[in-house]
Design a protein around this motif. Sequence first.
Motif, mmCIF file in Angstrom:
data_model
loop_
_atom_site.group_PDB
_atom_site.id
_atom_site.type_symbol
_atom_site.label_atom_id
_atom_site.label_comp_id
_atom_site.label_asym_id
_atom_site.label_seq_id
_atom_site.Cartn_x
_atom_site.Cartn_y
_atom_site.Cartn_z
ATOM 1 N N LEU A 180 19.749 12.417 -28.845
ATOM 2 C CA LEU A 180 18.795 12.454 -27.742
ATOM 3 C C LEU A 180 19.507 12.235 -26.409
ATOM 4 O O LEU A 180 20.281 11.281 -26.255
ATOM 5 C CB LEU A 180 17.732 11.368 -27.947
ATOM 6 C CG LEU A 180 16.757 11.090 -26.795
ATOM 7 C CD1 LEU A 180 15.944 12.330 -26.450
ATOM 8 C CD2 LEU A 180 15.852 9.919 -27.149
ATOM 9 N N ILE A 181 19.250 13.131 -25.456
ATOM 10 C CA ILE A 181 19.752 13.000 -24.093
ATOM 11 C C ILE A 181 18.555 12.926 -23.156
ATOM 12 O O ILE A 181 17.679 13.809 -23.193
ATOM 13 C CB ILE A 181 20.650 14.179 -23.690
ATOM 14 C CG1 ILE A 181 21.865 14.283 -24.613
ATOM 15 C CG2 ILE A 181 21.090 14.052 -22.235
ATOM 16 C CD1 ILE A 181 22.717 15.526 -24.367
ATOM 17 N N ASN A 182 18.497 11.904 -22.339
ATOM 18 C CA ASN A 182 17.437 11.770 -21.342
ATOM 19 C C ASN A 182 18.026 12.026 -19.957
ATOM 20 O O ASN A 182 18.975 11.359 -19.544
ATOM 21 C CB ASN A 182 16.819 10.367 -21.402
ATOM 22 C CG ASN A 182 15.550 10.261 -20.586
ATOM 23 O OD1 ASN A 182 14.793 11.228 -20.473
ATOM 24 N ND2 ASN A 182 15.289 9.085 -20.030
ATOM 25 N N LEU A 183 17.479 13.009 -19.260
ATOM 26 C CA LEU A 183 17.910 13.363 -17.915
ATOM 27 C C LEU A 183 16.876 12.839 -16.930
ATOM 28 O O LEU A 183 15.689 13.137 -17.067
ATOM 29 C CB LEU A 183 18.015 14.882 -17.764
ATOM 30 C CG LEU A 183 18.890 15.632 -18.769
ATOM 31 C CD1 LEU A 183 18.690 17.134 -18.598
ATOM 32 C CD2 LEU A 183 20.346 15.268 -18.580
ATOM 33 N N ILE A 184 17.316 12.080 -15.933
ATOM 34 C CA ILE A 184 16.390 11.537 -14.950
ATOM 35 C C ILE A 184 16.771 12.052 -13.569
ATOM 36 O O ILE A 184 17.894 11.849 -13.100
ATOM 37 C CB ILE A 184 16.391 9.999 -14.958
ATOM 38 C CG1 ILE A 184 16.127 9.457 -16.373
ATOM 39 C CG2 ILE A 184 15.334 9.476 -13.982
ATOM 40 C CD1 ILE A 184 16.123 7.946 -16.462
#
Length: 289
Positions: A180-184
């Motif tokens: 999982l990669i979370n981009l903010i």
Amino acid sequence: MTELSDMLPRQALLQKLAQHAWRIRRYALLMGEVQGEGYVGQALGWSDVLAVAYCHFMKLHPENPSWEGRDRFLLSHGHYAIALYAALLEAKVLDEDEIDTYGCDDSRLPISGMVAWTPGMEMSGGSLGQGLAIAVGQALALRLKDSSAWVINSMSDGELNEGSTWEAAMSASHYGLSNLINLIDLNKQQADGRTEDILHFEPLAEKWQAFGWHVQRIDGNDLAAVLDAFELARSAQVDKPRVILCDTVMGKGVPFLETREKNHFIRVDTDEWQRAITELDHSFARTRP
């Protein structure tokens, strides 16, 4: 889509990605012109991240956007749909003939992202703070299937105000979701004003580290930094979810939009659209790698 780009030398790859980012911005402006307004500032600011994601990192079959082996890109901030449509156009998932239908009745390109309407759209966004929780569920499911696919969640800094975001962050860490990669997008604006004035969230990197995530913070409008961040997220040998905090400039690439005091939802005068495209083209010609 990653195979060919992986073979390019780094400088050639950056030049290619710069072209992709420029075209994504151009598509966003062309769609914005159809309605005369929209979340164009976010699209311009987020285009470098989308270019690396869709034109280098992600496994996709444009002709079959529901292919089981694909990487999933969740648009938690559904009002960024114009940005994602532009990326899907550049990735050849959508056809350029649909640009003129943006936001119109019966269009596959509604103002806010709708999973049932648009090929390549993985969730219906708009109610902020939901995407990361959905991403956690998808990442868990893919791991149970022994899938090598990535789940990428794209969210706004305003969503950090939502408690559901932090519940999902704890869950992802607890389950060690290294797929999982979370981009903010830290563009520092919300509908009601400056993000820091609505609910201050710094020091952000330290918060995510405390929640058990592998953390990077970058200039989200520096293609080389974005590329390196995605590659490190892919290669990091840790059983942790990954988060990439991206400081961006709303309206990036179009100087007169970058400097507008309020550009969360931009209304552009009829005679300004061509000016915006001209400035974008000049910016690209001046700054390409």
